[in-house]
Motif scaffolding. Structure first.
Motif, PDB file in Angstrom:
ATOM      1  N   UNK A 218      64.555  26.922  22.250  1.00 48.47           N
ATOM      2  CA  UNK A 218      64.227  26.242  20.809  1.00 48.47           C
ATOM      3  C   UNK A 218      62.945  25.603  20.808  1.00 48.47           C
ATOM      4  N   UNK A 219      63.126  24.872  21.783  1.00 39.82           N
ATOM      5  CA  UNK A 219      61.233  24.403  21.901  1.00 39.82           C
ATOM      6  C   UNK A 219      60.369  24.977  22.785  1.00 39.82           C
ATOM      7  N   UNK A 220      60.883  25.910  23.884  1.00 41.20           N
ATOM      8  CA  UNK A 220      59.957  26.921  23.602  1.00 41.20           C
ATOM      9  C   UNK A 220      59.638  27.589  23.026  1.00 41.20           C
ATOM     10  N   UNK A 221      60.661  28.218  22.614  1.00 38.13           N
ATOM     11  CA  UNK A 221      60.042  29.399  21.104  1.00 38.13           C
ATOM     12  C   UNK A 221      59.476  28.637  20.268  1.00 38.13           C
ATOM     13  N   UNK A 222      59.530  27.736  19.874  1.00 35.33           N
ATOM     14  CA  UNK A 222      58.181  27.300  19.164  1.00 35.33           C
ATOM     15  C   UNK A 222      57.634  27.071  18.998  1.00 35.33           C
ATOM     16  N   UNK A 223      57.122  26.611  20.998  1.00 32.80           N
ATOM     17  CA  UNK A 223      55.559  26.361  21.693  1.00 32.80           C
ATOM     18  C   UNK A 223      55.311  27.476  21.625  1.00 32.80           C
ATOM     19  N   UNK A 224      55.645  28.981  22.108  1.00 34.03           N
ATOM     20  CA  UNK A 224      54.868  29.647  22.426  1.00 34.03           C
ATOM     21  C   UNK A 224      54.947  30.965  21.465  1.00 34.03           C
ATOM     22  N   UNK A 225      55.725  30.486  20.893  1.00 33.10           N
ATOM     23  CA  UNK A 225      55.598  31.049  19.257  1.00 33.10           C
ATOM     24  C   UNK A 225      54.253  30.557  18.562  1.00 33.10           C
ATOM     25  N   UNK A 226      53.934  28.752  18.917  1.00 33.53           N
ATOM     26  CA  UNK A 226      52.890  28.483  17.612  1.00 33.53           C
ATOM     27  C   UNK A 226      51.387  28.438  18.527  1.00 33.53           C
ATOM     28  N   UNK A 227      51.365  28.608  19.934  1.00 34.62           N
ATOM     29  CA  UNK A 227      50.668  29.157  20.604  1.00 34.62           C
ATOM     30  C   UNK A 227      49.587  30.141  21.130  1.00 34.62           C
ATOM     31  N   UNK A 228      50.362  31.247  21.038  1.00 37.87           N
ATOM     32  CA  UNK A 228      50.039  32.490  21.422  1.00 37.87           C
ATOM     33  C   UNK A 228      49.809  33.196  20.878  1.00 37.87           C
ATOM     34  N   UNK A 229      50.210  34.225  20.642  1.00 36.14           N
ATOM     35  CA  UNK A 229      49.847  34.799  19.689  1.00 36.14           C
ATOM     36  C   UNK A 229      51.117  35.984  19.691  1.00 36.14           C
ATOM     37  N   UNK A 230      50.962  36.564  18.129  1.00 37.70           N
ATOM     38  CA  UNK A 230      52.276  38.182  17.694  1.00 37.70           C
ATOM     39  C   UNK A 230      52.336  38.459  18.978  1.00 37.70           C
ATOM     40  N   UNK A 231      51.316  38.693  19.362  1.00 39.55           N
ATOM     41  CA  UNK A 231      51.561  40.636  21.008  1.00 39.55           C
ATOM     42  C   UNK A 231      52.557  39.127  21.789  1.00 39.55           C
ATOM     43  N   UNK A 232      51.628  38.232  21.991  1.00 43.27           N
ATOM     44  CA  UNK A 232      52.261  37.498  23.964  1.00 43.27           C
ATOM     45  C   UNK A 232      53.824  37.582  23.097  1.00 43.27           C
ATOM     46  N   UNK A 233      54.054  37.113  22.082  1.00 44.58           N
ATOM     47  CA  UNK A 233      55.608  36.348  22.010  1.00 44.58           C
ATOM     48  C   UNK A 233      56.325  37.447  21.734  1.00 44.58           C
ATOM     49  N   UNK A 234      56.037  38.501  20.788  1.00 40.52           N
ATOM     50  CA  UNK A 234      56.464  39.450  21.503  1.00 40.52           C
ATOM     51  C   UNK A 234      57.108  40.227  22.367  1.00 40.52           C
ATOM     52  N   UNK A 235      56.319  40.114  23.117  1.00 40.95           N
ATOM     53  CA  UNK A 235      56.052  40.687  24.526  1.00 40.95           C
ATOM     54  C   UNK A 235      57.058  39.966  25.759  1.00 40.95           C
ATOM     55  N   UNK A 236      56.981  38.524  25.159  1.00 38.65           N
ATOM     56  CA  UNK A 236      57.891  38.054  26.444  1.00 38.65           C
ATOM     57  C   UNK A 236      59.048  37.459  26.134  1.00 38.65           C
ATOM     58  N   UNK A 237      59.495  37.666  24.277  1.00 39.62           N
ATOM     59  CA  UNK A 237      60.899  38.175  24.237  1.00 39.62           C
ATOM     60  C   UNK A 237      61.814  39.214  25.034  1.00 39.62           C
TER      61      UNK A 237
ATOM     62  N   UNK B 212      48.810  31.665  29.925  1.00 39.22           N
ATOM     63  CA  UNK B 212      47.686  31.488  31.417  1.00 39.22           C
ATOM     64  C   UNK B 212      46.359  32.633  30.246  1.00 39.22           C
ATOM     65  N   UNK B 213      46.714  33.342  29.201  1.00 39.59           N
ATOM     66  CA  UNK B 213      44.999  34.280  29.435  1.00 39.59           C
ATOM     67  C   UNK B 213      44.546  32.930  27.655  1.00 39.59           C
ATOM     68  N   UNK B 214      45.374  32.810  27.800  1.00 36.90           N
ATOM     69  CA  UNK B 214      45.232  33.129  26.056  1.00 36.90           C
ATOM     70  C   UNK B 214      45.002  30.875  26.684  1.00 36.90           C
ATOM     71  N   UNK B 215      43.699  29.664  25.276  1.00 34.12           N
ATOM     72  CA  UNK B 215      43.902  28.258  25.514  1.00 34.12           C
ATOM     73  C   UNK B 215      44.822  28.276  24.785  1.00 34.12           C
TER      74      UNK B 215
END
Length: 265
Positions: free
Chosen positions: A70-89, A121-124
């Motif tokens: 749950x924490x990974x989901x929140x962290x990545x969803x909040x610090x990357x982009x919708x594109x990378x979030x959906x791709x990663x899931x 790692x593609x994003x700040x």
């Protein structure tokens, strides 16, 4: 330790298959619990939705119901982009389906963490070091797990899965988490093995995590994440991205490194 199958995974014209070998998958052994998020970002489910979906099943794959996931989901969803979030899931879901078909037994929590962090790692704020973007994501994921009580062995499994996810040939000969991460990436990024998956399951995954204009936006994301550190693409598939976007870009070859070395012969 949970024992699972691993070995060389081949990707030819037929279905993906395991060639040989036995190995072990790391097991955390922690109790399950639901973690509540206060993140309201539009890129991921809002708080009530995420609380309900932490035990969700997509295409027959259950999202692990642990505080870390749950924490990974929140962290990545909040610090990357919708594109990378959906791709990663999608990478997690496709990787899990391939693992099941191959008889692999990856730790779901570790596989999920690897999948969610694999392109971070593609994003700040992840890309603040002059190194391959894969190492950025791997380093952050390992630190993330170690600060949350995971063993160094479990953290190293995730580090390997992320660091090697763009390296051809090697992940399939490593542990189940490493192999499954790579297979998930290959399916979602270039469609490898897609024609052997149940179309209904594929449709369910893309309905939950839409691709949108994935091909163009994904390439652009790679370019933006690499253009300021072109030397880090040496010897990797990432050089192809800069060669496509940057006119006249000529990555240094291994031949040039040898012939231009300070040795006289």
């Amino acid at each position: 330790m949970a024992v699972g199958t691993r070995g060389a995974v081949t990707l030819g014209s037929g279905p993906i298959r395991v060639v040989h070998g036995l190995g072990e998958a790391a097991s955390t052994g922690r109790s399950l619990a639901v973690w509540k998020s206060d993140d309201s970002s539009g890129s991921v489910p809002s708080t009530p939705e995420r609380e309900r979906c932490m035990s969700e099943i997509i295409a027959g794959v259950e999202i692990p119901e642990t505080p870390t996931v749950a924490e990974v989901t929140r962290f990545i969803g909040g610090t990357t982009s919708p594109l990378l979030y959906h791709h990663s899931r999608r990478v997690f879901l496709f990787g899990s389906i391939h693992a099941r078909a191959l008889g692999l037994a990856p730790d779901p929590e570790l596989l999920y963490t690897a999948a969610l962090f694999h392109d971070a790692g593609l994003l700040t704020p992840f890309s603040d070091t002059e190194q391959r973007f894969e190492l950025d994501g791997a380093d952050h994921a390992r630190a993330f797990l170690l600060t949350r009580g995971f063993s160094s062995q479990a953290a190293e499994v995730v580090w390997n899965a992320i660091a090697l996810h763009t390296t051809p040939g090697i992940p399939g000969r490593m542990g189940p988490e490493v192999a499954a991460t790579s297979l998930g990436v290959l399916t979602d990024a270039i469609g490898l093995g897609l024609d052997h998956l149940d179309p209904g399951l594929v449709g369910e995954i893309t309905a939950a995590h839409p691709r949108g204009d994935f091909k163009n936006e994904f390439l652009q994301t790679f370019y933006e994440g690499l253009k300021h550190r072109p030397d880090t693409t040496y010897g990797t598939v990432n050089a192809d991205i800069l060669r496509h976007f940057v006119p006249g870009f000529h990555p240094t070859s291994m031949v040039e490194r040898i012939t231009d070395s300070p040795w006289s012969a």
